[in-house]
Design a protein around this motif. Structure first.
Motif, PDB file in Angstrom:
ATOM      1  N   ALA A 203      27.871  27.509  30.998  1.00 52.13           N
ATOM      2  CA  ALA A 203      28.705  28.390  31.818  1.00 52.13           C
ATOM      3  C   ALA A 203      29.604  27.585  32.745  1.00 52.13           C
ATOM      4  N   LEU A 204      29.086  26.481  33.268  1.00 53.40           N
ATOM      5  CA  LEU A 204      29.897  25.619  34.133  1.00 53.40           C
ATOM      6  C   LEU A 204      31.091  25.036  33.382  1.00 53.40           C
ATOM      7  N   ARG A 205      30.875  24.648  32.153  1.00 53.93           N
ATOM      8  CA  ARG A 205      31.896  23.938  31.380  1.00 53.93           C
ATOM      9  C   ARG A 205      32.815  24.873  30.596  1.00 53.93           C
ATOM     10  N   GLY A 206      32.435  26.110  30.475  1.00 57.16           N
ATOM     11  CA  GLY A 206      33.186  27.035  29.646  1.00 57.16           C
ATOM     12  C   GLY A 206      34.168  27.876  30.436  1.00 57.16           C
ATOM     13  N   PRO A 207      34.972  28.667  29.740  1.00 55.13           N
ATOM     14  CA  PRO A 207      35.958  29.543  30.387  1.00 55.13           C
ATOM     15  C   PRO A 207      35.309  30.837  30.866  1.00 55.13           C
ATOM     16  N   GLU A 208      36.048  31.589  31.686  1.00 54.60           N
ATOM     17  CA  GLU A 208      35.550  32.883  32.145  1.00 54.60           C
ATOM     18  C   GLU A 208      35.471  33.885  30.995  1.00 54.60           C
ATOM     19  N   GLU A 209      36.346  33.731  30.005  1.00 58.93           N
ATOM     20  CA  GLU A 209      36.329  34.629  28.853  1.00 58.93           C
ATOM     21  C   GLU A 209      35.245  34.153  27.888  1.00 58.93           C
ATOM     22  N   VAL A 210      34.071  34.720  28.027  1.00 59.31           N
ATOM     23  CA  VAL A 210      32.913  34.259  27.270  1.00 59.31           C
ATOM     24  C   VAL A 210      32.935  34.834  25.860  1.00 59.31           C
ATOM     25  N   PHE A 215      28.834  31.026  22.496  1.00 61.81           N
ATOM     26  CA  PHE A 215      27.871  30.650  23.528  1.00 61.81           C
ATOM     27  C   PHE A 215      26.475  30.543  22.925  1.00 61.81           C
ATOM     28  N   CYS A 216      26.103  31.522  22.125  1.00 60.41           N
ATOM     29  CA  CYS A 216      24.779  31.524  21.511  1.00 60.41           C
ATOM     30  C   CYS A 216      24.630  30.392  20.500  1.00 60.41           C
ATOM     31  N   SER A 246      14.749  30.360  17.997  1.00 60.05           N
ATOM     32  CA  SER A 246      14.668  31.588  17.206  1.00 60.05           C
ATOM     33  C   SER A 246      15.072  32.815  18.005  1.00 60.05           C
ATOM     34  N   ILE A 247      14.684  32.859  19.281  1.00 60.97           N
ATOM     35  CA  ILE A 247      14.955  34.058  20.060  1.00 60.97           C
ATOM     36  C   ILE A 247      16.431  34.190  20.415  1.00 60.97           C
ATOM     37  N   VAL A 248      17.200  33.120  20.268  1.00 62.28           N
ATOM     38  CA  VAL A 248      18.648  33.220  20.473  1.00 62.28           C
ATOM     39  C   VAL A 248      19.248  34.230  19.493  1.00 62.28           C
ATOM     40  N   ASP A 249      18.671  34.354  18.324  1.00 55.03           N
ATOM     41  CA  ASP A 249      19.174  35.338  17.358  1.00 55.03           C
ATOM     42  C   ASP A 249      19.061  36.754  17.917  1.00 55.03           C
TER      43      ASP A 249
END
Length: 365
Positions: A203-210, A215-216, A246-249
């Motif tokens: 989140a720190l390195r990424g843009p506001e438009e997620v 991300f996953c 696995s739970i990321v799915d």
């Protein structure tokens, strides 16, 4: 991941991460332990309305902002996160004995913050042994298995901020593991804290438009590498060989749905209890799902929706909301966090100060 982030934007994200964690804790603590069915969006909005009304009333009375009445206190979640931040800043890195001492001294000075019985035993042993072996008391918990609770993940947000400059996943992982094992040595607790720190770092390195899928994908790649690198998983609390990967799915599936999944479905599949494996995924889900429209929250921004959604899941609401708030704050920055929320919750000024100090360490040569 995005390109180069300016110092100003990065500072805003640092502030957002620490303040977001504090607010999630303070607001979420009002609903801790309640069943999801008893926590309606309207009820959460009613409580948040108290913050906003008090802020508006005092602002109309032309009182200085510093004089706003604090409505809600923080819990052990923030108390321990503060210790992590202070120790990293003071030592310019991890000093396990110093951090263990801060944890213990904070508890004995303010024992009313909602600490669990197991952690109190650890603090007592640490103090009695004068912090000579900061990892031993936790490693002896539960017949040597260690605690698999979410106490490591709930306090970990200062670590990815401190490690931001290095931009090294392995070093961040090592730092988080060492911080967590002072109180929680079970592999599931350690990996839960790492999972949370990865989400904050992204989140720190990424843009506001997620982008939920991207991300996953990145989060899953990182935690899968971590889980594959471990020698044994015989203490795993999940039937899956790689539980967090696995739970990321499931996180991706529920966060991507246009219709909001029921609280019961999230509780059953992602969890909302005090274990790391059954709470950290719910926090990540809350952040990601809040990027999409939510009924009754059309006038709220994504940070606000994150906190409110996390609380409505029920269960360990303060910890789930503090973790979700850290991720959302890291993504959207301090400007996205209502000033009325900041004014009504305890220790926000300290969070802002710690963010500036961690930012200074991150941008200095």
């Amino acid at each position: 991941m995005s390109g180069i982030i300016s110092k100003e934007v990065l500072l805003s994200k640092f502030k957002g991460a620490l303040v977001g964690a504090v607010l999630g804790d303070c607001i979420g603590s009002l609903f801790e332990g309640l069943w999801a069915k008893s926590i309606q969006v309207e009820k959460v909005l009613q409580n948040i309305g108290q913050l906003e009304s008090a802020y508006d009333a005092e602002k109309d009375a032309k009182k200085p902002e510093k004089q706003h009445k604090l409505l809600w206190d923080y819990t052990d979640d923030t108390a321990m996160a503060r210790s992590v931040a202070m120790s990293l800043i003071e030592n310019k890195g991890l000093n396990p004995s110093h951090l263990a001492q801060l944890f213990s001294e904070e508890y004995f000075a303010n024992p009313y913050r909602g600490y669990g019985g197991g952690i109190i035993t650890v603090f007592t042993k640490l103090r009695d042994t004068e912090y000579s072996d900061p990892y031993k008391p936790a490693s002896e918990q539960f017949d040597g298995a260690g605690s698999y609770g979410n106490g490591g993940a709930m306090r970990i947000v200062p670590a990815p901020l401190f490690a931001y400059k290095q931009n090294d996943v392995e070093k961040l992982t090592e730092l988080v593991e060492q911080i967590t094992k002072i109180t929680h040595s079970h592999p599931s607790a350690v990996d839960g804290a790492i999972f949370q720190s990865f989400a904050v770092d992204q989140a720190l390195r990424g843009p506001e438009e997620v982008n939920i899928g991207s991300f996953c994908d990145e989060l899953q790649r990182r935690i899968r590498e971590r889980e594959e690198s471990e020698v044994t998983r015989d203490q795993c609390t999940s039937p899956s060989e790689y539980p967090y990967a696995s739970i990321v799915d499931d996180i991706r599936k529920y966060a991507s749905q246009d219709s909001l999944p029921s609280e019961e479905e999230i509780s059953e599949n992602l969890g909302t209890d005090i274990s790391a494996y059954r709470s950290v995924p719910a926090a990540v889900y809350s952040f990601l799902r809040a990027t999409k429209p939510i009924d009754k929250l059309q006038d709220r921004n994504s940070f606000e929706k994150t906190i409110i959604l996390a609380i409505t899941l029920g269960g360990d609401t303060d910890t789930i909301a503090t973790m979700a708030g850290a991720i959302a704050g890291a993504c959207y920055g301090i400007e996205a966090i209502p000033k009325s929320w900041q004014a009504g919750c305890e220790a926000v000024d300290d969070a802002l100060k710690f963010a500036e100090q961690l930012h200074q360490l991150s941008v200095s040569d």
